[in-house]
Motif scaffolding. Structure first.
Motif, PDB file in Angstrom:
ATOM      1  N   GLY A 126      99.025  50.397 -10.229  1.00 46.81           N
ATOM      2  CA  GLY A 126      99.734  49.165  -9.939  1.00 46.81           C
ATOM      3  C   GLY A 126      98.872  47.929 -10.080  1.00 46.81           C
ATOM      4  N   ASN A 127      97.559  48.074 -10.029  1.00 49.68           N
ATOM      5  CA  ASN A 127      96.702  46.892 -10.054  1.00 49.68           C
ATOM      6  C   ASN A 127      96.672  46.199 -11.413  1.00 49.68           C
ATOM      7  OD1 ASN A 127      95.260  48.956 -11.271  1.00 49.68           O
ATOM      8  ND2 ASN A 127      93.331  48.444 -10.305  1.00 49.68           N
ATOM      9  N   VAL A 128      96.985  46.866 -12.499  1.00 52.32           N
ATOM     10  CA  VAL A 128      96.948  46.251 -13.823  1.00 52.32           C
ATOM     11  C   VAL A 128      98.358  46.127 -14.389  1.00 52.32           C
ATOM     12  CG1 VAL A 128      95.907  46.368 -16.114  1.00 52.32           C
ATOM     13  CG2 VAL A 128      94.711  47.340 -14.184  1.00 52.32           C
ATOM     14  N   HIS A 129      99.240  46.911 -13.907  1.00 54.75           N
ATOM     15  CA  HIS A 129     100.589  47.004 -14.444  1.00 54.75           C
ATOM     16  C   HIS A 129     101.280  45.662 -14.662  1.00 54.75           C
ATOM     17  CE1 HIS A 129     104.919  47.759 -14.461  1.00 54.75           C
ATOM     18  NE2 HIS A 129     104.604  48.872 -15.105  1.00 54.75           N
ATOM     19  N   PRO A 130     101.226  44.713 -13.737  1.00 55.73           N
ATOM     20  CA  PRO A 130     101.979  43.466 -13.946  1.00 55.73           C
ATOM     21  C   PRO A 130     101.621  42.741 -15.240  1.00 55.73           C
ATOM     22  CG  PRO A 130     101.218  43.595 -11.698  1.00 55.73           C
ATOM     23  CD  PRO A 130     100.574  44.738 -12.449  1.00 55.73           C
ATOM     24  N   LEU A 131     100.406  42.880 -15.712  1.00 59.21           N
ATOM     25  CA  LEU A 131     100.030  42.200 -16.950  1.00 59.21           C
ATOM     26  C   LEU A 131     100.625  42.880 -18.179  1.00 59.21           C
ATOM     27  CD1 LEU A 131      96.312  41.315 -16.184  1.00 59.21           C
ATOM     28  CD2 LEU A 131      98.331  39.836 -16.058  1.00 59.21           C
ATOM     29  N   PHE A 132     101.008  44.129 -18.056  1.00 56.46           N
ATOM     30  CA  PHE A 132     101.632  44.849 -19.158  1.00 56.46           C
ATOM     31  C   PHE A 132     103.153  44.776 -19.108  1.00 56.46           C
ATOM     32  CE2 PHE A 132      97.527  47.036 -19.025  1.00 56.46           C
ATOM     33  CZ  PHE A 132      97.206  47.033 -20.369  1.00 56.46           C
TER      34      PHE A 132
ATOM     35  N   VAL B  51      92.588  42.487 -24.152  1.00 51.98           N
ATOM     36  CA  VAL B  51      93.161  42.151 -25.460  1.00 51.98           C
ATOM     37  C   VAL B  51      94.695  42.214 -25.409  1.00 51.98           C
ATOM     38  CG1 VAL B  51      93.255  42.749 -27.910  1.00 51.98           C
ATOM     39  CG2 VAL B  51      91.068  42.806 -26.690  1.00 51.98           C
ATOM     40  N   PRO B  52      95.285  43.383 -25.095  1.00 51.36           N
ATOM     41  CA  PRO B  52      96.752  43.409 -25.089  1.00 51.36           C
ATOM     42  C   PRO B  52      97.377  42.589 -23.960  1.00 51.36           C
ATOM     43  CG  PRO B  52      95.901  45.512 -24.321  1.00 51.36           C
ATOM     44  CD  PRO B  52      94.727  44.712 -24.821  1.00 51.36           C
ATOM     45  N   THR B  53      96.633  42.340 -22.895  1.00 49.24           N
ATOM     46  CA  THR B  53      97.172  41.544 -21.784  1.00 49.24           C
ATOM     47  C   THR B  53      96.864  40.053 -21.940  1.00 49.24           C
ATOM     48  OG1 THR B  53      95.197  41.943 -20.455  1.00 49.24           O
ATOM     49  CG2 THR B  53      97.075  43.446 -20.138  1.00 49.24           C
ATOM     50  N   GLN B  54      96.148  39.718 -22.993  1.00 48.01           N
ATOM     51  CA  GLN B  54      95.801  38.330 -23.311  1.00 48.01           C
ATOM     52  C   GLN B  54      95.097  37.617 -22.155  1.00 48.01           C
ATOM     53  OE1 GLN B  54      99.355  36.443 -24.791  1.00 48.01           O
ATOM     54  NE2 GLN B  54      99.742  38.094 -26.219  1.00 48.01           N
ATOM     55  N   VAL B  55      94.113  38.316 -21.584  1.00 49.57           N
ATOM     56  CA  VAL B  55      93.274  37.713 -20.546  1.00 49.57           C
ATOM     57  C   VAL B  55      92.054  37.129 -21.251  1.00 49.57           C
ATOM     58  CG1 VAL B  55      91.840  38.157 -18.518  1.00 49.57           C
ATOM     59  CG2 VAL B  55      94.059  39.291 -18.760  1.00 49.57           C
ATOM     60  N   ASP B  56      91.865  35.842 -21.100  1.00 54.67           N
ATOM     61  CA  ASP B  56      90.773  35.139 -21.760  1.00 54.67           C
ATOM     62  C   ASP B  56      89.479  35.296 -20.955  1.00 54.67           C
ATOM     63  OD1 ASP B  56      89.207  33.432 -23.277  1.00 54.67           O
ATOM     64  OD2 ASP B  56      90.177  31.607 -22.528  1.00 54.67           O
ATOM     65  N   LEU B  57      88.472  35.879 -21.585  1.00 49.98           N
ATOM     66  CA  LEU B  57      87.179  36.053 -20.913  1.00 49.98           C
ATOM     67  C   LEU B  57      86.225  34.885 -21.154  1.00 49.98           C
ATOM     68  CD1 LEU B  57      86.435  39.859 -21.472  1.00 49.98           C
ATOM     69  CD2 LEU B  57      87.334  38.725 -19.428  1.00 49.98           C
ATOM     70  N   THR B  58      86.677  33.866 -21.850  1.00 50.82           N
ATOM     71  CA  THR B  58      85.806  32.716 -22.139  1.00 50.82           C
ATOM     72  C   THR B  58      85.195  32.102 -20.875  1.00 50.82           C
ATOM     73  OG1 THR B  58      87.058  32.260 -24.152  1.00 50.82           O
ATOM     74  CG2 THR B  58      85.687  30.479 -23.306  1.00 50.82           C
ATOM     75  N   PRO B  59      85.937  32.005 -19.767  1.00 47.94           N
ATOM     76  CA  PRO B  59      85.314  31.443 -18.552  1.00 47.94           C
ATOM     77  C   PRO B  59      84.236  32.337 -17.938  1.00 47.94           C
ATOM     78  CG  PRO B  59      87.722  31.356 -18.411  1.00 47.94           C
ATOM     79  CD  PRO B  59      87.374  32.205 -19.591  1.00 47.94           C
ATOM     80  N   TYR B  60      84.081  33.526 -18.479  1.00 48.18           N
ATOM     81  CA  TYR B  60      83.131  34.507 -17.948  1.00 48.18           C
ATOM     82  C   TYR B  60      82.170  34.927 -19.067  1.00 48.18           C
ATOM     83  CZ  TYR B  60      87.206  34.529 -14.938  1.00 48.18           C
ATOM     84  OH  TYR B  60      88.261  34.133 -14.156  1.00 48.18           O
ATOM     85  N   PRO B  61      81.252  34.046 -19.449  1.00 48.15           N
ATOM     86  CA  PRO B  61      80.403  34.304 -20.622  1.00 48.15           C
ATOM     87  C   PRO B  61      79.537  35.555 -20.505  1.00 48.15           C
ATOM     88  CG  PRO B  61      79.634  32.356 -19.439  1.00 48.15           C
ATOM     89  CD  PRO B  61      80.947  32.759 -18.826  1.00 48.15           C
TER      90      PRO B  61
END
Length: 116
Positions: free
Chosen positions: A12-18, A70-80
């Motif tokens: 359940g912890n990742v599911h909402p993004l999918f 990638v598939p959830t389109q979470v941008d890691l740019t703020p976390y270099p």
């Protein structure tokens, strides 16, 4: 990625993004909830090559989790540091090999689901 399918339906912890049918605001709520965890990992990995003093299964698992961005389109740019860590792990032969094998399984699963 086949592992991804199992986790996205079981965890359940990742599911909402999918979940494309999640109520409006769910995605942003989930991203806000996980921002502190991503910041913690970013801070921990700043100046480090691995989570611990050497490569461990924890690094391999975190690589898998980070692939979900990638598939959830979470941008890691703020976390270099996290973004660099993920990119560096991709160059490890064992991870590169596992990724290719997982991708083949994932594509086969998609084809089976499409045919069903």
């Amino acid at each position: 990625m086949a592992v991804l399918h199992r986790h996205r339906t079981a965890q359940g912890n990742v599911h909402p993004l999918f979940d494309q049918k999640a109520p409006e605001g769910t995605r942003q709520h989930t991203l806000n909830k996980y921002a502190s965890r991503l910041r913690y990992l970013n801070d921990h990995l700043t100046g480090r090559q691995y989570l611990l003093d050497r490569f461990t299964v924890a690094d391999a698992y975190l690589y898998t989790i980070l692939n979900w961005t990638v598939p959830t389109q979470v941008d890691l740019t703020p976390y270099p540091a996290l973004k660099s860590y993920h990119a560096a792990l991709q160059t490890r032969p064992s991870i590169a090999k596992a990724f290719v094998e997982e991708m083949a399984l994932y594509k086969a699963e998609l084809a089976r689901n499409k045919a069903a």
